[in-house]
Motif scaffolding. Structure first.
Motif, mmCIF file in Angstrom:
data_model
loop_
_atom_site.group_PDB
_atom_site.id
_atom_site.type_symbol
_atom_site.label_atom_id
_atom_site.label_comp_id
_atom_site.label_asym_id
_atom_site.label_seq_id
_atom_site.Cartn_x
_atom_site.Cartn_y
_atom_site.Cartn_z
ATOM 1 N N SER A 151 -7.074 30.516 -15.922
ATOM 2 C CA SER A 151 -6.123 31.404 -16.590
ATOM 3 C C SER A 151 -4.910 31.579 -15.682
ATOM 4 O O SER A 151 -4.952 32.331 -14.710
ATOM 5 C CB SER A 151 -6.771 32.770 -16.882
ATOM 6 N N LEU A 152 -3.840 30.840 -15.981
ATOM 7 C CA LEU A 152 -2.637 30.851 -15.149
ATOM 8 C C LEU A 152 -1.403 30.938 -16.037
ATOM 9 O O LEU A 152 -0.627 29.986 -16.159
ATOM 10 C CB LEU A 152 -2.567 29.584 -14.287
ATOM 11 N N PRO A 153 -1.213 32.088 -16.708
ATOM 12 C CA PRO A 153 -0.030 32.224 -17.551
ATOM 13 C C PRO A 153 1.240 32.197 -16.708
ATOM 14 O O PRO A 153 1.552 33.147 -16.001
ATOM 15 C CB PRO A 153 -0.236 33.587 -18.226
ATOM 16 N N ASP A 154 1.950 31.098 -16.744
ATOM 17 C CA ASP A 154 3.119 30.920 -15.900
ATOM 18 C C ASP A 154 4.106 30.018 -16.626
ATOM 19 O O ASP A 154 3.825 28.853 -16.876
ATOM 20 C CB ASP A 154 2.709 30.303 -14.555
ATOM 21 N N GLU A 155 5.264 30.558 -16.962
ATOM 22 C CA GLU A 155 6.235 29.800 -17.759
ATOM 23 C C GLU A 155 6.738 28.573 -17.014
ATOM 24 O O GLU A 155 6.962 27.514 -17.613
ATOM 25 C CB GLU A 155 7.419 30.696 -18.148
ATOM 26 N N GLU A 156 6.903 28.694 -15.686
ATOM 27 C CA GLU A 156 7.368 27.544 -14.918
ATOM 28 C C GLU A 156 6.334 26.425 -14.920
ATOM 29 O O GLU A 156 6.682 25.242 -15.009
ATOM 30 C CB GLU A 156 7.695 27.944 -13.477
ATOM 31 N N LEU A 157 5.055 26.789 -14.849
ATOM 32 C CA LEU A 157 3.996 25.783 -14.886
ATOM 33 C C LEU A 157 4.032 25.029 -16.211
ATOM 34 O O LEU A 157 3.932 23.794 -16.248
ATOM 35 C CB LEU A 157 2.641 26.458 -14.686
ATOM 36 N N CYS A 158 4.193 25.779 -17.312
ATOM 37 C CA CYS A 158 4.281 25.152 -18.628
ATOM 38 C C CYS A 158 5.511 24.250 -18.710
ATOM 39 O O CYS A 158 5.440 23.129 -19.220
ATOM 40 C CB CYS A 158 4.339 26.228 -19.710
ATOM 41 N N ARG A 159 6.631 24.721 -18.181
ATOM 42 C CA ARG A 159 7.863 23.925 -18.228
ATOM 43 C C ARG A 159 7.714 22.634 -17.443
ATOM 44 O O ARG A 159 8.165 21.572 -17.884
ATOM 45 C CB ARG A 159 9.041 24.734 -17.677
ATOM 46 N N ARG A 160 7.063 22.706 -16.287
ATOM 47 C CA ARG A 160 6.893 21.492 -15.486
ATOM 48 C C ARG A 160 6.013 20.475 -16.207
ATOM 49 O O ARG A 160 6.198 19.264 -16.051
ATOM 50 C CB ARG A 160 6.297 21.843 -14.125
ATOM 51 N N LEU A 161 5.066 20.972 -17.009
ATOM 52 C CA LEU A 161 4.230 20.052 -17.771
ATOM 53 C C LEU A 161 5.022 19.424 -18.920
ATOM 54 O O LEU A 161 4.945 18.213 -19.155
ATOM 55 C CB LEU A 161 2.998 20.787 -18.299
ATOM 56 N N LEU A 195 0.003 27.902 -6.948
ATOM 57 C CA LEU A 195 -0.609 29.029 -7.643
ATOM 58 C C LEU A 195 -2.000 29.351 -7.110
ATOM 59 O O LEU A 195 -2.526 30.425 -7.361
ATOM 60 C CB LEU A 195 -0.683 28.744 -9.145
ATOM 61 N N ARG A 196 -2.579 28.421 -6.374
ATOM 62 C CA ARG A 196 -3.857 28.723 -5.732
ATOM 63 C C ARG A 196 -3.663 29.796 -4.666
ATOM 64 O O ARG A 196 -4.542 30.600 -4.403
ATOM 65 C CB ARG A 196 -4.459 27.453 -5.117
ATOM 66 N N GLY A 197 -2.468 29.785 -4.063
ATOM 67 C CA GLY A 197 -2.049 30.855 -3.162
ATOM 68 C C GLY A 197 -3.025 31.168 -2.068
ATOM 69 O O GLY A 197 -3.606 30.294 -1.441
#
Length: 286
Positions: free
Chosen positions: A124-134, A165-167
């Motif tokens: 569960s990683l709701p992140d707009e930048e992650l989606c954009r990179r995909l 995001l693993r941080g």
């Protein structure tokens, strides 16, 4: 998040597929985006590559290894190659997702650095930048060499974001991660020589049995299987891209006996080296 799709209830599907490239460090096999219809499903079936989906909206379920995961907006799920999986859109609120399929000699090591694990296939990683990179990978789709390089570059950026995001959950001094990374590097640099599992274990200072447990737990296959797959994938590249004899190729990837090499090659790829080359030539000419 609506910028990633069309109207909320419309059906759309975009995808890109390319030929496999077993010898590359990483290669994009396919990419796409889809607003699924209610109850739309895939499988049970297997893939020959890794696949990551990011759910933009809606929900569905993912089944793998006898477990069923509920997946919703902001979640990602990972499909491993050669494992029976299935996934289905919800019958009331079907998901919209984007995906990338990929594989290569360095993929196992890269995924080890992300939050994904064999027992943690849904994140569960709701992140707009992650989606954009995909979705950026899909935007770069195409069959020209420049398109393939752009997709690979954007895949690196996507995986880099996953690792970020693993941080703080990731311990940079984690000994097991060091073992994996150093073992894979040793194989990459020495696969053409007469190395075996004992020499790999010795190079990183652990026993054969410990090395076996680490590989099974974190990569899902034994050190010997990984070494064999790496060598055979390199042999595939040489078959397609060089004029070396099969005997010379066998020697180039660490096999002194060409007949034994041919038996191993057929076991991994399902065909002999000569048939593989014939099929590759036919595919290039189509």
């Amino acid at each position: 998040m609506s910028s990633y799709g069309g109207a909320e209830n419309s059906f759309f599907k975009y995808s890109y597929k390319t030929k496999t490239k077993e010898s590359l460090a990483i290669a994009v096999y396919n990419t796409g985006m889809q607003q699924c219809e209610r109850g739309h499903s895939w499988g049970p079936a297997v893939r020959d590559h890794f696949l990551i989906h990011y759910v933009i909206s809606g929900k569905g379920s993912y089944e793998c290894g006898g477990r069923t995961y509920a997946v919703g907006a902001g979640d990602l799920f990972l499909v491993y190659p050669n494992e029976i999986v299935s996934y289905s859109a919800d019958t009331e609120d079907p998901w919209q997702y984007c995906w990338v399929g990929f594989n290569g000699t360095e993929v196992q090591r890269m995924l080890e650095l992300t939050p994904f694990r064999r027992d943690s296939l849904v994140l569960s990683l709701p992140d707009e930048e992650l989606c954009r990179r995909l979705t950026d990978i899909y935007d770069a789709r195409g069959n020209k060499p420049t398109d393939e390089l752009n997709m690979i570059g954007r895949l690196y950026l996507f995986l880099g974001k996953l690792i970020d995001l693993r941080g703080c959950d990731r311990d940079e001094t984690d000994v097991t991660s060091d073992y994996i990374e150093n073992a894979l590097k040793f194989i990459q640099y020495n696969y053409s020589h007469s190395i075996d599992i004992s020499s790999i274990a010795a190079s990183i200072g652990i026993s054969r049995s410990h090395l076996y447990r680490v590989f099974i737990k974190h990569l899902g296959l034994s050190p010997n299987d990984y070494l064999t797959q790496y060598r055979i994938n390199r042999a595939c590249s040489l078959l397609r891209n060089s004029k070396l004899t099969i005997s010379n190729i066998a020697n180039s990837v660490g096999y002194d006996d060409p007949l034994y090499f041919s038996r191993v090659f057929k076991k991994v790829k399902g065909v002999s080296p000569s048939i593989y080359l014939k099929n590759a030539d036919a595919a290039e000419n189509n």
